[in-house]
Design an enzyme around this catalytic site. Sequence first.
Site, PDB file in Angstrom:
ATOM      1  N   THR A  58       0.815  -1.213   0.000  1.00 41.45           N
ATOM      2  CA  THR A  58       0.000   0.000   0.000  1.00 41.45           C
ATOM      3  C   THR A  58       0.847   1.261   0.000  1.00 41.45           C
ATOM      4  O   THR A  58       0.449   2.292  -0.531  1.00 41.45           O
ATOM      5  CB  THR A  58      -0.944  -0.015   1.229  1.00 41.45           C
ATOM      6  OG1 THR A  58      -1.797  -1.130   1.088  1.00 41.45           O
ATOM      7  CG2 THR A  58      -1.770   1.232   1.338  1.00 41.45           C
ATOM      8  N   TYR A  79      -8.007   0.804  -3.926  1.00 42.12           N
ATOM      9  CA  TYR A  79      -6.738   1.150  -4.544  1.00 42.12           C
ATOM     10  C   TYR A  79      -6.040  -0.129  -4.983  1.00 42.12           C
ATOM     11  O   TYR A  79      -6.433  -1.229  -4.593  1.00 42.12           O
ATOM     12  CB  TYR A  79      -5.847   1.909  -3.550  1.00 42.12           C
ATOM     13  CG  TYR A  79      -5.394   1.055  -2.398  1.00 42.12           C
ATOM     14  CD1 TYR A  79      -6.216   0.847  -1.289  1.00 42.12           C
ATOM     15  CD2 TYR A  79      -4.163   0.416  -2.430  1.00 42.12           C
ATOM     16  CE1 TYR A  79      -5.815   0.044  -0.248  1.00 42.12           C
ATOM     17  CE2 TYR A  79      -3.758  -0.399  -1.382  1.00 42.12           C
ATOM     18  CZ  TYR A  79      -4.588  -0.576  -0.295  1.00 42.12           C
ATOM     19  OH  TYR A  79      -4.195  -1.381   0.734  1.00 42.12           O
ATOM     20  N   SER A  90       1.511  -7.482  -0.622  1.00 42.58           N
ATOM     21  CA  SER A  90       2.289  -8.438   0.178  1.00 42.58           C
ATOM     22  C   SER A  90       1.531  -9.737   0.439  1.00 42.58           C
ATOM     23  O   SER A  90       2.107 -10.695   0.944  1.00 42.58           O
ATOM     24  CB  SER A  90       2.783  -7.803   1.471  1.00 42.58           C
ATOM     25  OG  SER A  90       1.771  -7.720   2.424  1.00 42.58           O
ATOM     26  N   GLN A  91       0.237  -9.782   0.078  1.00 42.57           N
ATOM     27  CA  GLN A  91      -0.453 -11.084   0.140  1.00 42.57           C
ATOM     28  C   GLN A  91       0.154 -12.063  -0.867  1.00 42.57           C
ATOM     29  O   GLN A  91      -0.003 -13.276  -0.744  1.00 42.57           O
ATOM     30  CB  GLN A  91      -1.974 -10.919  -0.074  1.00 42.57           C
ATOM     31  CG  GLN A  91      -2.384 -10.348  -1.418  1.00 42.57           C
ATOM     32  CD  GLN A  91      -2.358  -8.811  -1.435  1.00 42.57           C
ATOM     33  OE1 GLN A  91      -1.738  -8.176  -0.577  1.00 42.57           O
ATOM     34  NE2 GLN A  91      -3.041  -8.212  -2.398  1.00 42.57           N
ATOM     35  N   THR A 130       1.655  -4.204   4.270  1.00 39.25           N
ATOM     36  CA  THR A 130       1.550  -4.483   5.708  1.00 39.25           C
ATOM     37  C   THR A 130       0.995  -5.880   6.013  1.00 39.25           C
ATOM     38  O   THR A 130       1.171  -6.378   7.121  1.00 39.25           O
ATOM     39  CB  THR A 130       0.645  -3.437   6.396  1.00 39.25           C
ATOM     40  OG1 THR A 130      -0.648  -3.470   5.798  1.00 39.25           O
ATOM     41  CG2 THR A 130       1.232  -2.052   6.298  1.00 39.25           C
ATOM     42  N   ASP A 131       0.326  -6.498   5.021  1.00 35.10           N
ATOM     43  CA  ASP A 131      -0.344  -7.776   5.317  1.00 35.10           C
ATOM     44  C   ASP A 131       0.624  -8.857   5.803  1.00 35.10           C
ATOM     45  O   ASP A 131       0.303  -9.622   6.721  1.00 35.10           O
ATOM     46  CB  ASP A 131      -1.099  -8.286   4.081  1.00 35.10           C
ATOM     47  CG  ASP A 131      -2.365  -7.474   3.799  1.00 35.10           C
ATOM     48  OD1 ASP A 131      -2.703  -6.603   4.625  1.00 35.10           O
ATOM     49  OD2 ASP A 131      -3.007  -7.710   2.760  1.00 35.10           O
ATOM     50  N   LYS A 167       0.339  -7.528  12.777  1.00 37.50           N
ATOM     51  CA  LYS A 167      -0.724  -6.635  12.306  1.00 37.50           C
ATOM     52  C   LYS A 167      -2.007  -7.037  13.032  1.00 37.50           C
ATOM     53  O   LYS A 167      -2.412  -8.196  12.979  1.00 37.50           O
ATOM     54  CB  LYS A 167      -0.874  -6.782  10.790  1.00 37.50           C
ATOM     55  CG  LYS A 167      -1.910  -5.839  10.189  1.00 37.50           C
ATOM     56  CD  LYS A 167      -1.901  -5.880   8.658  1.00 37.50           C
ATOM     57  CE  LYS A 167      -2.945  -4.900   8.125  1.00 37.50           C
ATOM     58  NZ  LYS A 167      -2.927  -4.790   6.664  1.00 37.50           N
ATOM     59  N   GLU A 197       0.059 -28.832  29.530  1.00 40.34           N
ATOM     60  CA  GLU A 197      -1.308 -29.357  29.378  1.00 40.34           C
ATOM     61  C   GLU A 197      -1.324 -30.558  28.436  1.00 40.34           C
ATOM     62  O   GLU A 197      -2.290 -31.305  28.386  1.00 40.34           O
ATOM     63  CB  GLU A 197      -2.226 -28.256  28.828  1.00 40.34           C
ATOM     64  CG  GLU A 197      -2.434 -27.124  29.812  1.00 40.34           C
ATOM     65  CD  GLU A 197      -3.330 -26.016  29.269  1.00 40.34           C
ATOM     66  OE1 GLU A 197      -4.290 -26.301  28.550  1.00 40.34           O
ATOM     67  OE2 GLU A 197      -3.038 -24.848  29.576  1.00 40.34           O
TER      68      GLU A 197
END
Length: 352
Positions: free
Chosen positions: A38, A51, A84-85, A117-118, A190, A309
Site C-alpha cells: 500500500t 486502490y 504483500s499477500q 503491511t499484510d 498486524k 497441558e
Amino acid sequence: MKKIFLLFLVSFAFIHIQAQDKSPKKMPRIIILATGGTIAGSGESETKAAYTAGKVPIDDLLNAVPQIHNYGKITGEQIAQIGSQDMNITTWLKLANRINQIFKDNLADAIVVTHGTDTQEETAYFLDLTVQYEKPVVLVGAMRPSTAMSQDGNRNLLDAVMVAADPKSQDKGVIVSMNERIFDSRDVTKTSTTNLGTFQSRNFGPIGLIYDGKVSYYYKSLRDPAKKFDVSKLTSLPQVEIVYGYADASPLTVTCLANSPIKGIVYAGMGNGNFNAPVGKALEEAVKKGIVVCRSNRAGSGRITLENEVDDAALGFIVADDLSPQKARILLMLSLSETSDKSKIQTNFFEY
Ligand code: SIN
C-alpha cells in the site's frame, strides 16, 4: 625563537582541529529496497478506500519525500512490485541474498525495505533469521495508499529512514518502523485490517518511539539467533502448512496434509495450543509419518508451554513458545532446511 615556533605549531594544530569539528557529519549510505504494498499503492480518488497495491515505482516514492535526503545518502532498488499477500519464499530468498550482498560489498550502512503491511511481520522475521550482518534493516509500510488524503506512507518512510540512519539502531536485528513506533520483528503483528495503528507487539510492546525527528529506544530483545540461517544456496524451503484449531474441528485437514509430501505442520491451537481428541489423533498420526508437528496458539499472544497441558514427549510434538503460527512456520521451514532433529528444532524455538 624556539618558543615562537612552538606557539605557532600549537595554534596551527588548534585551528586545524576546529576546522575538522566544523566539517559536515558523514551521512550514512542507505539503500531503500522496494517490494510494493500500500505504501506504493494508487487509488482512483483521495477519499475512496479502493486502490491497487504496489503501483508506484521506487523513484516516485523517494521523490515524494525529499526530506529523507537530510538523513542519509539515499538510493533505491526495486526488488518486487507486489501486494504483500503475494509475498513468497522466492522473493524472501532474493531479498535476504540481496541484503547480505549489499552489506558484504559494503555498499550501504543501513537498509530500509518498503513492504505491504499484510505480511510485513513475516518478511521482517524471515530477514531477522537470515541477514548475517548487524547493520540496521528497517521494514516500513503504510495503511493508506500514496494517493489518499492523510496518507501515512510519506511520514512512515521518513521515520524509517531516520531509524535506519540512527547509530542506536545497530545490533537491534531486523526491525519494523510504523506509525511512530519501532518493533522487534519477532514479536510484531498486524492487529487491525484498516487502522493506522495496526502494528503491535502484543507480548512486550514496541522497543522504541520516533517523534519530532528523534529516535528513542527503550529496550532490546534478548532473543537473537546464535547462528543465522545461511540461505545463499537455497532456491526453496521445506514445505510447512498451518492448521487452525476451533470447537468441533474435524481431523480432515490434518489427515489430508499427513498424506501429502509436506515436512511440517504448525497447529494454531486453542488456548495453550490445545486440540480436540480427533485432531490430536490425526496430529499424532502425522508425527508417525515423519512430519514435524509444532503446537502454537490462535489467541494472538502468550506462549505455549512444553509438557504442560499436553504430553508433548509422548505425542512427539514440539512447541512454538510465543511465536505466532505464521512466524512459527518460518522458523520451522528454516530449521528443517538444516536439520530434522526435533530436539535441535525445539531449542531454536526457545532461543531464536
Ligand atoms: C499489502 O499488504 O500489500 C496490502 C495492504 C497494505 O500494504 O497495507
